[in-house]
Write a protein that holds these residues in place. Structure first.
Motif, short mmCIF file in Angstrom:
data_model
loop_
_atom_site.label_atom_id
_atom_site.label_comp_id
_atom_site.label_asym_id
_atom_site.label_seq_id
_atom_site.Cartn_x
_atom_site.Cartn_y
_atom_site.Cartn_z
N TYR A 13 0.82 -1.21 0.00
CA TYR A 13 0.00 0.00 0.00
C TYR A 13 0.85 1.26 0.00
O TYR A 13 0.47 2.27 -0.59
N ALA A 16 1.81 1.85 -3.57
CA ALA A 16 0.68 2.41 -4.31
C ALA A 16 0.47 3.87 -3.96
O ALA A 16 0.18 4.71 -4.83
N GLU A 17 0.63 4.22 -2.68
CA GLU A 17 0.45 5.61 -2.25
C GLU A 17 1.55 6.51 -2.81
O GLU A 17 1.32 7.69 -3.08
N TYR A 278 -5.84 -0.27 3.51
CA TYR A 278 -6.04 0.38 2.21
C TYR A 278 -6.73 1.75 2.33
O TYR A 278 -7.02 2.38 1.32
N THR A 281 -4.72 4.60 0.75
CA THR A 281 -4.61 4.39 -0.69
C THR A 281 -5.88 4.81 -1.40
O THR A 281 -5.84 5.49 -2.44
#
Length: 363
Positions: A13, A16-17, A278, A281
């Protein structure tokens, strides 16, 4: 308003961030700044700024550019510094400016986009509007009213934010920190979290969505449906107006698609999303998606308007000639304007009355 604070997440995560809140926002800021200022430079042309729609487009591009440097930039600093630096948390002044312009630019951008669509719809449907309202001076007055009204509406945000001190046990030093989007005044704090949530919902979503849908139906009925023309100029003008109207429709629908997930996450599904790995995110992704439309104005204009493409090429030519010291060619494009609603009337049929010529006999 949703109370959400970023936290350290697991590796997938966090990666992704880094992409959705660090890399993509930088790309949006660069593309959006260049594209929006290019639009403003072209729309400021004397011929182009005679069109009321272009006045709203200029203010839209300006506010979209400013909005890209609000929460977007703050998330970039936070992500790239691994949570150690914030733009708006550095001082109480930056905190108050960030609180205000974060919402103010979003609201003004939404209103100017709404008036772009509204202006185009009335230009197509009302001769009175075209004769009395669709003028640059009137458009500038309306823009000033929008800016002033939303400034008053969001002005209380300057009252939020305060400094407080904490004792750092590791260093033994008392540190001064800034709390943004909070107030020591409980009434003001409650107003921001309850009543202002509905104000934000109305200005940012309900009003724009409603007007855009209504204007879309009006435009579709007038322009998108194919019509039969007996005159070449009328057919060409209708085709051009159809392209511009489709471009504006795409801009508006892009606004709906990119902003709706953000509002659903922060208003409808907030309780279900908070507290998971999540969470950051999802919230950051919807925030970045919301700002995507702010950087696409030049893209829509370039694809849909021939005159805009011509002006972009000419602007690039002028810049390159100035850098190399070469003379700048002069072009005469007085008959073509970005966003101009051309109207042609059917030519009057000329009837030739031919009198029979009598044969005369010469005596």
């Amino acid at each position: 308003m949703a109370s959400w604070h970023r936290q350290q997440d697991t590796v997938p995560y966090e990666t992704a961030e880094l992409i959705v809140s660090g890399i993509i926002p930088i790309v949006l800021i660069v593309i959006g700044t260049i594209g929006n200022f290019t639009c403003i430079a072209i729309l400021l042309n004397k011929q182009n700024r005679e069109v009321s729609t272009n006045i709203y487009l200029m203010f839209l591009c300006l506010m979209d550019t400013i909005s890209l440097y609000q929460w977007n930039l703050n998330h970039v600093f936070y992500t790239m510094s691994n949570g150690k630096q914030k733009v708006f948390g550095r001082s109480i002044i930056l905190c108050k400016l960030g609180q205000f312009f974060g919402f103010y630019t979003l609201h003004t951008s939404a209103m100017f986009l709404t008036f772009v669509q509204l202006d185009r719809a009335f230009l197509l449907r009302s001769r009175w509007y075209k004769a009395k309202i669709a003028h640059p001076r009137v458009a500038l007055i309306i823009c000033a009213i929008i800016l002033l009204t939303l400034f008053v509406l969001n002005g209380f945000l300057f009252g939020l934010g305060f400094e407080y001190s904490t004792y750092n046990n590791s260093t033994g030093i008392e540190e001064i920190r800034v709390a943004c989007y909070y107030s020591k005044d409980s009434k003001l704090d409650n107003f921001f979290r309850v009543q202002y949530t509905w104000i934000h919902l109305v200005v940012m979503y309900i009003v724009p969505f409603s007007v855009i849908i209504i204007c879309t139906l009006l435009i579709v009925k007038k322009i998108i449906i194919k019509q039969t023309f007996t005159n070449v100029q009328l057919a060409t003008s209708a085709q051009r107006n159809r392209r511009i109207s489709i471009m504006l429709l795409l801009m508006c629908f892009t606004y709906i698609i990119t902003t709706l997930p953000n509002r659903l996450c922060f208003s409808v599904f907030e309780k279900q999303l908070v507290g998971h790995d999540y969470t950051d995110t999802v919230f950051l992704a919807t925030n970045t998606l919301m700002y995507t439309r702010n950087s696409l104005n030049a893209f829509f204009l370039y694809l849909s308007v021939n005159c805009f493409r011509r002006d972009v090429r000419r602007l690039l030519l002028i810049c390159s000639r100035k850098l190399t010291g070469q003379p700048i060619p002069q072009e005469n494009n007085a008959n073509e304007h970005v966003g101009r609603m051309k109207t042609f009337h059917e030519p009057l049929k000329t009837v030739l009355n031919t009198m029979p010529i009598k044969a005369t006999t010469q005596l």
